[in-house]
Structure formats: structure tokens, C-alpha cells
Design an enzyme around this catalytic site. Structure first.
Site: not given
Ligand code: ADP
Ligand code: MG
Length: 473
Positions: A121, A137, A139, A144, A307, A362, A366-367, A448
Site C-alpha cells: 500500500r 510511505e 508499506n 491493513s 523508510k 522517522k 512500522e505501525g 483514512r
Molecule cells: P508508519 O509506518 O508508522 O505508518 P508513516 O510514515 O505512515 O509511519 O507516518 C505515520 C503518520 O504520520 C502518517 O499516517 C501521517 O499521518 C503522518 N505523516 C508521516 N509523514 C508525513 C509527512 N511527510 N507529512 C505529513 N504527515 C506525515
Molecule cells: Mg503509515
């Protein structure tokens, strides 16, 4: 132009909430609450209305879905490069990335199934500055909400066609695309089963879902299981901790569960360090990796979702190496910096202290719930030895559109605006050794949403909700 949201209150709003609630429960748009009993699911947090999204940006997300799938296949096939990247990361994060990698190295000489399945995803936000989708990101493990997403679309479409948003119908039905992700992901699993049965000259195999104990999002997973069963393939569920005590591997490395031959091992677990506390956790991972069953994902595919890999792929030279210097893909990238001794890293180390409000930091996790945002970044970095900074990537924050939709959670309509994240599912069956792609498809979407004031949007964690698209020009 997009229509504004229906403006419901009083009796009309109560009526909508009641009908939404009953529809959701009747159709399995449900999740377990914390501390649940098996007979007590509750309505998954959802928006009252579909959320507007520009049609052209959605179409772009669809169009690049299979390109991202193929790009990640090339990363995995370029084993020496990926191994070097992961070996470097492992120095910072010995206990998790390091253990995944060590387990891969142990498995490597014993791998008997070169074909693996990715149920991916790619997540985006609509950036209000460029009016383009920007990738949050990519995945590669345990993605899910593919099972629940279609049900939200069907729910919104039902409410719309019943005239509950406004009579006769507030939205044109054609502008409310229902995600096909439940069937799409099941189709991916089916392709892997077919490949396995053909190459092993066998039949009546099963898919083994490797799951977390006490999973609250189990109905999302069951929806995929039932869709797959309708296509003729049975599934079983086993908790990750129980793998070593419940599976059998025969002399030809075939995997069996309760006397049934397993064609595909589908992980809906095993992506977070907290899941590896059992003495046999890593042994379980190693054992499954060295069986003939197709893994979804394999260790290498899981590791390609780091990442750090996403950061490296924003480099044009790296993209070019894989033959994907593609303007459409590039238009979805925001800047992502390493925090190491490279030239980019030096720039980032300066930028982050001067303009922390523009970034999210970051780790390789994950998660949800792992990132550090804006003003919290400098203090966090100072608390670490600078040598440890290389474990993180520094990403520009995307500034998404804010909408006056409402989240319904635990029967309560929240009075806070929302921002949304669009996930594009993709399925990829490929040979990790020679790069042959056996199947590559877009597999539906997930929208979402979360309250605009929260940094993260985990649905099960209580930050966010599932939503659906209202496409406009
Ligand atoms: P995870 O692997 O924990 O899901 P993500 O990279 O998806 O990590 O980050 C978690 C959440 O943080 C995302 O669903 C989003 O809401 C927010 N986020 C992450 N990166 C960004 C970004 N570059 N700009 C704005 N919001 C972000
Ligand atoms: Mg995420």
C-alpha cells in the site's frame, strides 16, 4: 468544483447516525474495542460523509500503483544493494532491523522458494501547495484496511442513494468510487496460490494468515479470507507465537498446518519489535522463510519497505538505475534527507535545527506512533549521540487539505475538521532471483482520515477513521 458537505443537524443528523450504525454492523464494517469479548464488535470509526478528492490526482495514484510495485521488485532483485543498505541500518537498530537482516542471512542459503508475494500500500496525502498527491510511505508488510475499505464506500453510497445526505441524491453515484481492495487483495493471494499449485503439481492448498493475538482489526482480515474462500481457497489463522509449535515442514520443505499444505504464508503480524518476545519468534520467521510456501512478504520484501529505502529512492540516480526515472512518480516525492555524514546529511543536520517546524523525523519502524514531529525534533536529536542520527530519515511535512467532514467514533460525532491519507493497494507476485513478474495489479484504495490537529492517524490506535472518496474535477 467540489460540492460542500451536506449540512445536517438535529433529527436529520440523528437519523443519519442511526442508519449508518445499523448498516455498518449489518455489513461487517466493525472493529473490536479494547478489552473486547468475542461477541462484542463495535462500528469502526468512520466519517459521516465521503471526502472530496481531485479526480485527476486519484487517477494518477491508480496509474503509478503498478509502477511502484515494479520499482520495489527491482530493489529486492538488486540484492547486493539492498543488503548493503540494510546492513548499514542494522548497525543502528541491532534488535529489530538487525535481527530481520540476520534472520535473512541465515535463511539465504536455504531459500527454496524464489517467488514472493507483495500486498503493498502506497500512502499519499494531497499536498495543498502543489495540488499533487505526495507519498507518505510505501508499506510492504501487513497492510491493513483493504477488507474494510470497500464497506465504507458501500456505506456512503447507500446513505447517499437513500437521500439521507439530501434528496433525491446529494452526490452523483458515479463520483463515489467504491474501493475493490477486499477482492483485490484476495486476488493477489489467489495468484500466489495458483502459482504454487502449478509449480508443485498439487491442489487444495491453503493460505496461512500469521496473526497477532487479540487482533482488534480481525474483521478487516476476515473479509479478505471470505473473499478468497469464495474464489475457492481456504485460509487458516495462526498466532505468530504459535507457529513453531503448530506447523510441520516435510523433507521437501513443504509447509503444513493441521495436515493441510500451505501455499502462501500471509503475515498480518511480525512487523514490530514488540511481537518478537517469544523465545521462538525469530526461529519461526527463519523456519517459514525456508519453506516452499510463498511468503507475503518475504524478509527481503519486508526490509525493502524500510523508510531508509524510500529516502534513497528519492535520488534520481537510484531511480534511474532501476529504470524508473518517471515524472509521474517523481511528482509524488517530497524531500527526504538522511541524517548521516553524506553531503545531503550535512545539509539536513543544519536545516532540522533551523526549521524543525517543516519536518517529521522517522525511525525504521512500522505501525504508527513512532515518528517525531516539528518542534520535538531538535530536543530529541540532542538527547542522542550524533552517531545514532543515521538511523532516522528527515522528511518534509506535507500540508494536506483540511475538510469539514465529521468522524463518528463510539457513537459520538466529533466536531473537528479532518485531513485524509489516500492508500493505493497493489499486488505483486515476482521472482526475487531473476526478477520475473508473474502478476502486478492495482488493488483498490483506502482513504483514512484523522482530526486535523493530530499528527498521526492510526485507526485502531484511536487517532483516525476509515473514509471514502468523493471525486471531483
Ligand atoms: P508508519 O509506518 O508508522 O505508518 P508513516 O510514515 O505512515 O509511519 O507516518 C505515520 C503518520 O504520520 C502518517 O499516517 C501521517 O499521518 C503522518 N505523516 C508521516 N509523514 C508525513 C509527512 N511527510 N507529512 C505529513 N504527515 C506525515
Ligand atoms: Mg503509515
Amino acid at each position: 468544483m467540489a460540492l460542500s458537505f451536506p449540512d445536517l443537524s438535529g433529527a436529520a443528523l440523528n437519523d443519519l447516525v442511526e442508519k449508518l450504525t445499523h448498516y455498518a454492523i449489518s455489513n461487517g464494517l466493525v472493529i473490536y474495542p479494547p478489552g473486547f469479548k468475542a461477541y462484542q464488535p463495535s462500528v469502526a470509526p468512520v466519517t459521516l460523509y465521503p471526502t472530496p478528492f481531485p479526480r485527476a490526482q486519484f487517477s494518477k495514484g491508480v496509474a503509478i500503483s503498478t509502477k511502484f510495485n515494479e520499482l520495489y521488485s527491482r530493489v529486492v532483485v538488486d540484492k547486493s544493494w539492498l543488503k548493503q543498505v540494510i546492513a548499514d541500518l542494522s548497525k543502528y537498530d541491532r534488535n529489530f532491523t538487525g535481527m530481520l537482516y540476520k534472520t535473512y542471512l541465515e535463511a539465504e542459503p536455504k531459500i527454496v522458494q524464489p517467488v514472493s508475494l507483495g500486498l503493498f500500500r502506497s500512502d499519499y496525502m494531497l499536498d495543498t501547495v502543489s495540488n499533487s498527491i505526495k507519498q507518505v510511505e510505501f508499506n510492504t508488510v501487513s497492510v491493513s484496511f483493504g477488507g474494510l475499505s470497500p464497506k465504507v464506500g458501500q456505506l456512503h453510497s447507500f446513505l447517499n442513494s437513500q437521500g439521507l445526505y439530501g434528496r433525491p441524491q446529494y452526490y452523483q453515484e458515479a463520483d463515489l468510487p467504491t474501493s475493490q481492495s477486499m477482492d483485490g487483495l484476495a486476488k493477489g493471494l489467489l495468484e500466489a496460490v495458483k502459482y504454487y499449485e502449478t509449480s508443485e503439481k498439487t491442489a487444495s492448498t491453503i493460505v496461512l494468515f500469521v496473526v497477532q493475538p487479540g487482533e482488534r482489526n480481525v474483521f478487516d482480515q476476515r473479509a479478505i479470507e471470505y473473499s478468497l474462500f469464495a474464489k475457492g481457497v481456504k485460509s487458516e489463522r495462526v498466532e505468530f507465537d504459535k507457529v513453531t509449535s503448530s506447523v510441520k515442514v516435510d523433507s521437501s520443505s513443504k509447509l503444513f498446518y493441521k495436515e493441510q499444505e500451505v501455499a502462501v504464508v500471509y503475515y498480518r503480524s511480525a512487523y514490530a519489535p514488540s511481537e518478537y518476545n517469544h523465545p521462538d519468534s525469530w526461529k519461526a520467521r527463519l523456519l517459514l522463510e525456508t519453506t516452499k510456501a510463498v511468503k507475503c512478504p518475504s524478509l527481503l520484501v519486508q526490509l525493502s519497505g524500510a523508510k531508509k529505502v524510500q529516502q534513497l529512492l528519492t535520488d534520481r540516480a537510484v531511480l534511474q538505475k532501476y529504470g524508473f526515472l518517471d515524472e509521474e512518480l517523481l511528482s509524488t516525492f517530497v524531500r527526504i534527507y538522511p541524517l548521516d555524514s553524506s553531503e545531503q546529511g550535512q545539509i539536513a543536520k543544519k536545516l532540522v535545527f533551523e526549521h524543525s517546524e517543516r519536518f517529521v523525523l522517522k525511525p525504521q519502524r512500522e505501525g504508527g506512533g513512532n515518528n517525531i514531529y516539528k518542534q520535538d525534533i531538535p530536543g530529541f536529536l540532542r538527547s542522542l549521540d550524533e552517531k545514532e542520527w543515521g538511523a532516522y530519515i528527515l522528511m518534509e511535512l506535507i500540508v494536506p487539505a483540511v475538510h469539514d467532514n465529521h468522524i463518528l467514533r463510539n457513537g459520538e460525532v466529533l466536531d473537528e475538521s479532518i485531513v485524509s491519507e489516500l492508500g493505493m493497494f497493489g499486488t505483486l507476485l515476482f521472482n526475487e532471483t531473476d526478477g520475473t513478474i508473474l502478476h502486478n495489479d492495482y488493488a483498490g484504495y483506502l482513504l483514512r482520515s484523522k482530526t486535523s490537529t493530530s499528527n498521526e492517524g492510526g485507526v485502531a490506535a484511536g487517532f483516525g477513521c476509515v473514509d471514502s472518496l468523493y471525486l471531483h474535477d
